[in-house]
Design an enzyme around this catalytic site. Structure first.
Site, mmCIF file in Angstrom:
data_model
loop_
_atom_site.group_PDB
_atom_site.id
_atom_site.type_symbol
_atom_site.label_atom_id
_atom_site.label_comp_id
_atom_site.label_asym_id
_atom_site.label_seq_id
_atom_site.Cartn_x
_atom_site.Cartn_y
_atom_site.Cartn_z
ATOM 1 N N SER A 139 1.419 7.169 -1.118
ATOM 2 C CA SER A 139 1.140 8.121 -2.199
ATOM 3 C C SER A 139 -0.364 8.323 -2.282
ATOM 4 O O SER A 139 -1.139 7.407 -1.974
ATOM 5 C CB SER A 139 1.659 7.582 -3.539
ATOM 6 O OG SER A 139 1.167 8.349 -4.620
ATOM 7 N N TYR A 153 2.114 0.861 -9.627
ATOM 8 C CA TYR A 153 2.620 1.808 -8.631
ATOM 9 C C TYR A 153 1.583 2.046 -7.536
ATOM 10 O O TYR A 153 1.886 1.982 -6.339
ATOM 11 C CB TYR A 153 2.993 3.119 -9.310
ATOM 12 C CG TYR A 153 3.481 4.183 -8.354
ATOM 13 C CD1 TYR A 153 4.802 4.186 -7.916
ATOM 14 C CD2 TYR A 153 2.629 5.183 -7.902
ATOM 15 C CE1 TYR A 153 5.258 5.160 -7.041
ATOM 16 C CE2 TYR A 153 3.069 6.157 -7.021
ATOM 17 C CZ TYR A 153 4.381 6.143 -6.589
ATOM 18 O OH TYR A 153 4.818 7.112 -5.714
#
Length: 247
Positions: A139, A153
């Protein structure tokens, strides 16, 4: 005919990758926890591409034993696995120290520990075949430490990228390793957010950029390239207060 295994394929980016790779002529091994969605996706794909082979299996990626079993079953079924896309992920999170450790831990287990098991299972097959293409879905948030709900995350996605980098450094004969850094792509993971981030693109557009980078076997790709190539560079070097205002 080439074969691709995609984890977390029941919805979002995984499901759309399955659609787009089927259109390119690949046979597919799709796995996720929700088999009813996988069955629906398989029916949809075969209606559009009746000459494809689409196999679906239930898999909870946090079950290490099941990961190895399911990956081996796909390899036996197809005779080979040409590409494995480690895609399954979770977006839960809360600022550290606010009493939400369970959510942060769940994200860490799914996004990193489970990704490690999937990588182990894929590389075992690739080493035996002496060929393969491992794709790790990271990501853009994994490029920097992120604040508040994104802290855990982002750390897991940085870990995924580090696994890919380590394998590239090992240079396993016949095995290519790619890490994909998606920017803001609409998916089930982010459809409940209150304020849509800047630069959000629809699922089909975002995944088309991911698939193009994967097909080129890019070692590293920020997708879509605009604006994430320049922003990705900026994220790495700018001070944290500036980064907070950008995202």
């Amino acid at each position: 005919m080439s074969t691709i295994l995609i984890t977390g394929a029941s919805s979002g980016l995984g499901a759309e990758m399955a659609r787009q790779f089927a259109a390119l002529g690949y046979d597919l091994g799709l796995c996720a926890r929700r088999t009813e969605r996988l069955d629906e996706l398989r029916t949809e794909i075969l209606a559009e591409h009746p000459d494809r082979v689409v196999s679906v299996k239930q898999l909870d990626v946090t079950d290490d034993t099941a990961v190895f079993t399911v990956f081996d079953e796909f390899a036996d079924e197809f005779g080979t696995l040409d590409r494995v896309i480690v895609n399954a992920g979770l977006g839960k999170g809360a600022p550290l120290g606010t009493g939400k450790h369970a959510a942060n831990r769940e994200t860490a287990v799914v996004n990193f520990l489970a990704a490690l098991a999937q990588t182990e299972a894929a590389m075992k097959i690739f080493r035996a075949q002496a060929r393969g293409h491992l794709v790790m879905i990271s990501s853009i948030s994994g490029l920097r430490g992120m604040p508040k709900t994104l802290t855990t995350y982002a750390a897991t996605k940085a870990g995924v990228a580090a696994l890919a980098e380590g394998l590239r450094a090992e240079a396993v004969p016949g095995v290519d390793v790619s890490v994909i850094y998606p920017g803001y792509i609409r998916s089930e993971m982010n459809d409940r957010i209150k304020h849509e981030p800047k630069f959000m693109v629809d699922t089909e557009t975002g995944v088309r950029a991911m698939v193009a980078a994967i097909e080129k076997r890019r070692t590293k790709a920020y997708v879509p390239s605009w604006p994430w190539v320049p922003l990705g560079y900026a994220l790495r070097i700018l001070p944290s207060p500036v980064v907070r205002k950008m995202l």
